[in-house]
Motif scaffolding. Structure first.
Motif, PDB file in Angstrom:
ATOM      1  N   LEU A 171      -3.992  -6.788 -13.200  1.00  0.00           N
ATOM      2  CA  LEU A 171      -3.950  -5.353 -13.037  1.00  0.00           C
ATOM      3  C   LEU A 171      -4.961  -5.014 -11.894  1.00  0.00           C
ATOM      4  CD1 LEU A 171      -3.571  -2.495 -14.256  1.00  0.00           C
ATOM      5  CD2 LEU A 171      -5.745  -2.821 -15.624  1.00  0.00           C
ATOM      6  N   TYR A 172      -5.916  -5.669 -11.705  1.00  0.00           N
ATOM      7  CA  TYR A 172      -6.577  -5.444 -10.501  1.00  0.00           C
ATOM      8  C   TYR A 172      -5.978  -5.609  -9.353  1.00  0.00           C
ATOM      9  CZ  TYR A 172      -9.949  -6.577  -6.527  1.00  0.00           C
ATOM     10  OH  TYR A 172     -10.434  -6.519  -5.622  1.00  0.00           O
ATOM     11  N   TRP A 173      -5.054  -7.096  -9.238  1.00  0.00           N
ATOM     12  CA  TRP A 173      -4.365  -7.375  -7.997  1.00  0.00           C
ATOM     13  C   TRP A 173      -3.363  -6.340  -7.787  1.00  0.00           C
ATOM     14  CZ3 TRP A 173      -3.435 -13.175  -6.543  1.00  0.00           C
ATOM     15  CH2 TRP A 173      -3.055 -13.094  -5.183  1.00  0.00           C
ATOM     16  N   ALA A 174      -2.363  -6.015  -8.865  1.00  0.00           N
ATOM     17  CA  ALA A 174      -1.637  -5.066  -8.655  1.00  0.00           C
ATOM     18  C   ALA A 174      -1.766  -3.814  -8.210  1.00  0.00           C
ATOM     19  CB  ALA A 174      -0.620  -4.812 -10.113  1.00  0.00           C
ATOM     20  N   MET A 175      -3.087  -3.276  -8.605  1.00  0.00           N
ATOM     21  CA  MET A 175      -3.450  -1.773  -8.315  1.00  0.00           C
ATOM     22  C   MET A 175      -3.783  -2.065  -6.789  1.00  0.00           C
ATOM     23  SD  MET A 175      -3.960   1.099  -9.266  1.00  0.00           S
ATOM     24  CE  MET A 175      -4.920   2.503  -8.587  1.00  0.00           C
ATOM     25  N   SER A 176      -4.671  -3.064  -6.617  1.00  0.00           N
ATOM     26  CA  SER A 176      -4.856  -3.198  -5.081  1.00  0.00           C
ATOM     27  C   SER A 176      -3.776  -3.292  -4.227  1.00  0.00           C
ATOM     28  CB  SER A 176      -5.784  -4.688  -5.073  1.00  0.00           C
ATOM     29  OG  SER A 176      -6.301  -4.889  -3.613  1.00  0.00           O
ATOM     30  N   ASN A 177      -2.641  -3.854  -4.799  1.00  0.00           N
ATOM     31  CA  ASN A 177      -1.570  -3.654  -3.765  1.00  0.00           C
ATOM     32  C   ASN A 177      -1.016  -2.336  -3.606  1.00  0.00           C
ATOM     33  OD1 ASN A 177      -1.505  -6.565  -3.373  1.00  0.00           O
ATOM     34  ND2 ASN A 177       0.017  -6.873  -4.986  1.00  0.00           N
ATOM     35  N   VAL A 178      -0.988  -1.578  -4.624  1.00  0.00           N
ATOM     36  CA  VAL A 178      -0.543  -0.184  -4.648  1.00  0.00           C
ATOM     37  C   VAL A 178      -1.302   0.537  -3.739  1.00  0.00           C
ATOM     38  CG1 VAL A 178      -0.480   1.951  -6.162  1.00  0.00           C
ATOM     39  CG2 VAL A 178       0.491  -0.327  -7.042  1.00  0.00           C
ATOM     40  N   LEU A 179      -2.696   0.703  -3.956  1.00  0.00           N
ATOM     41  CA  LEU A 179      -3.572   1.179  -3.315  1.00  0.00           C
ATOM     42  C   LEU A 179      -3.484   0.655  -1.459  1.00  0.00           C
ATOM     43  CD1 LEU A 179      -6.875   1.247  -5.073  1.00  0.00           C
ATOM     44  CD2 LEU A 179      -5.310   3.014  -4.677  1.00  0.00           C
ATOM     45  N   THR A 180      -3.261  -0.564  -1.311  1.00  0.00           N
ATOM     46  CA  THR A 180      -2.988  -0.968  -0.071  1.00  0.00           C
ATOM     47  C   THR A 180      -1.595  -0.443   0.677  1.00  0.00           C
ATOM     48  OG1 THR A 180      -3.886  -3.128  -0.467  1.00  0.00           O
ATOM     49  CG2 THR A 180      -2.834  -3.130   1.512  1.00  0.00           C
ATOM     50  N   ILE A 181      -0.634  -0.199  -0.248  1.00  0.00           N
ATOM     51  CA  ILE A 181       0.577   0.482   0.385  1.00  0.00           C
ATOM     52  C   ILE A 181       0.364   1.755   0.694  1.00  0.00           C
ATOM     53  CG2 ILE A 181       2.960   1.072  -0.477  1.00  0.00           C
ATOM     54  CD1 ILE A 181       3.091  -1.419  -2.342  1.00  0.00           C
TER      55      ILE A 181
END
Length: 587
Positions: free
Chosen positions: A543-553
């Motif tokens: 969840l952390y990594w996926a959320m981090s990816n979304v924020l990065t996008i």
């Protein structure tokens, strides 16, 4: 190209730190000398064999049911705020301890965690306090004690007493606090006509049949702190293979016992008795092991008595509670029962922040999302510099190509000219990977927190995510549970890992495509490889990594608007790639 290489390098270093760090520690920081090769301490004056195995009796050959064993013996009930159970009056054993706040499984109707169980059961695990003596009859594992109270509670301690045939009295007083700490006072009153030689002791006896295994990230088994140093180097197998079946520590014994993934039992001398005892780990055979705390031998004159105080921790390894015991009870390094490792200086602050967020919102999944937002927000200024560096690097690409053509046969001169170009254009080729490097300790710290902290155990998020400390259980491999089989963990790709892979693919698509075809292939398959790699990890980490990816996008979208040259270059490269593909198609 430089930025893409930096990303590959950073991801490779992340994997190296995550998977290789513990092995590096074992190489550079070998085991402390006081391990299974240490000689057994010579017998102390006054006792012919001070290293004799303390009496714990012989377990029945037939394994019996826990409830039947408890029902068949006289006991003093325990009813404290967070634990329940009973003390066996035969042997004065604490062999029935239940943790009221934790269940064995995620199901709310499953049994409470039984930490201690009587001898002769499949989960044998108990604590016992007594004496070794000479010139005096000491109580044994078969001694039946008398209690002065009907129940051990936080407000009502219980004293067990027994008088030997010579009239000499032994007493053990148990007092329990609001959590998991039991204070034990051992008292010997010599009412006989001659001096008596006694050595008080405490022990924890357990089977390894139900013990959590050690892994490269989590150390379980015998554990203690000696001379202010936590010793993680003794394992069950080491004790079995040691010819003496014994590891002994002398000097300053802070505490010792057995640790599992989430649970701990530890013998702790009172602070004013430091330096007056020895500690052992012992293999008894048949998967039975013992940790022992032995106080100094004392000659007790007629009409005199001795009193020894110690503590027993038996419960959950709750981070803040362990910290409180370190401060309030002066139990040194009890917090190291949680195997934080060498990154404890960073992991515990991450845990404290995450736990504080959980207290505010009441959902660990939401707390992880908020933690991700905070981390990305703190790194946003660095991300801005990263994108500015990307823009500068792209702007000097034509000049770099020209230098490469001009000095293709002189590598040293090429490097000098490129450094000069970077200096004139004020370009830092390493700035682009700084945010990724900063993510490495955050990622590893969160990984350890989710893996180790019992506070995360059985914590739900939403929908099908019922336990953030376990892998995502929902997978399309069995049509999300419609097919009646559980796929192997290697291919059981959950929904969260799939989201992680898709978001990483989108993130890479937003970056300008690398000019090197090999790098293009690496970046095209990397998201899907990481999707499989991350599938067995805790859902909270996914969840952390996926959320981090979304924020990065989202961050990249906004920063592209601030650096149009990058956006234009990306569009140009995409057009060139499409034209090239179209040309190949016509051919």
């Amino acid at each position: 190209m430089e930025n893409q290489r930096n990303v590959i390098l950073a991801i490779g270093l992340m994997a190296l730190v995550l998977f290789g760090w513990p092995y590096a520690l074992e190489f550079f920081y070998p085991a402390r000398p006081a391990t299974i090769e240490d000689a057994v301490e010579a017998p102390r004056p006054g006792l012919k064999n001070s290293n004799a195995v303390p009496d714990t009796g012989t377990a029945p050959k037939v394994i019996r049911e826990r409830k039947a064993v408890i029902a068949g013996s006289a006991r003093v009930p325990i009813d404290a705020p967070r634990v329940a159970g009973s003390i066996n009056l035969t042997g004065a054993r604490l062999d029935d301890l239940v943790l009221k706040d934790y269940r064995e499984k995620l199901d709310k109707n499953s049994d409470l965690v039984h930490l201690f169980s009587p001898a002769g059961t499949g989960d044998q695990y108990f604590a016992q306090f007594g004496w070794i003596g000479e010139g005096v009859t000491v109580p044994t594992s078969q001694t039946v004690w008398t209690a002065n109270g009907s129940k051990l509670t936080q407000k009502t301690p219980v004293t067990l007493s027994w008088t030997n045939p010579a009239g000499q009295r032994f007493e053990i007083t148990y007092a329990i606090d609001a959590n998991y700490l039991i204070t034990v006072t051992q008292r010997f009153v010599n009412t006989g006509p001659a001096p008596a030689i006694v050595r008080p002791l405490g022990l924890i006896n357990r089977t390894s049949a139900n013990a959590d295994p050690s892994t490269w990230t989590v150390r379980n088994g015998p554990l203690g702190v000696f001379d202010d140093v936590a010793d993680f180097d003794v394992h069950y197998d080491d004790l079995d293979e040691n010819p003496k079946k014994l590891v002994e520590y002398t000097g300053n014994i802070d505490w010792l016992g057995f640790t599992d993934h989430y649970w701990l039992s530890a013998l702790i001398p009172a602070p004013d008795t430091k330096g007056q005892m020895a500690g052992n780990f012992r293999a008894l055979g048949g998967k039975l092991y013992q940790s022992e705390l032995l106080f100094d031998t004392t000659v007790v004159a007629p009409g005199r008595q001795i009193e020894t105080k110690s503590m027993l921790f038996a419960g959950a390894k709750e981070t803040e509670l362990l910290d409180d015991y370190v401060d309030a009870k002066n139990i040194k390094l009890l917090d190291r029962a949680v195997d934080w490792g060498w990154f404890i200086w960073f992991e515990k602050p991450i845990f404290k922040l995450l736990n504080w967020l959980f207290e505010q919102v009441g959902n660990f999944g939401v707390a992880i999302i908020l933690l991700t937002i905070i981390i990305r927000g703190l790194m946003f200024p660095i991300a801005q510099k990263q994108f500015a560096s990307m823009a500068q690097m792209r702007a000097v690409q034509p000049k770099m190509k020209a230098l490469q053509e001009r000095y293709k046969d002189d590598k040293q001169k090429l490097q000098q000219e490129m450094m000069e170009l970077y200096r004139k254009e004020k370009v830092n080729p390493l700035a682009g990977c700084l945010p990724m490097f900063l993510q490495i300790p955050v990622f590893f710290a969160l990984y350890k927190v989710l893996l180790l902290a019992i506070e995360m155990r059985h914590q739900p998020f939403a929908l099908w995510i019922k336990d953030l400390s376990a892998p995502d259980p929902l997978t399309p491999v069995n049509l999300f549970g419609l097919l009646p089989f559980d796929p192997p963990s290697m291919i059981a790709i959950g929904v969260l890992p799939i989201i992680l892979g898709v978001t990483m693919w989108l993130q890479f698509k937003l970056n300008p495509a690398p000019m090197d075809p090999v790098q293009q292939q690496v970046f095209s398959i990397m998201p899907w490889v990481l999707m499989f790699v991350m599938a067995p990890f805790a859902a909270g980490l996914q969840l952390y990594w996926a959320m981090s990816n979304v924020l990065t996008i989202a961050q990249q979208k906004w920063l592209y608007s601030r650096h149009p040259q990058l956006k234009e270059l990306a569009a140009k490269e995409a057009a060139e790639k499409a034209a090239k593909a179209d040309g190949k198609g016509k051919a």
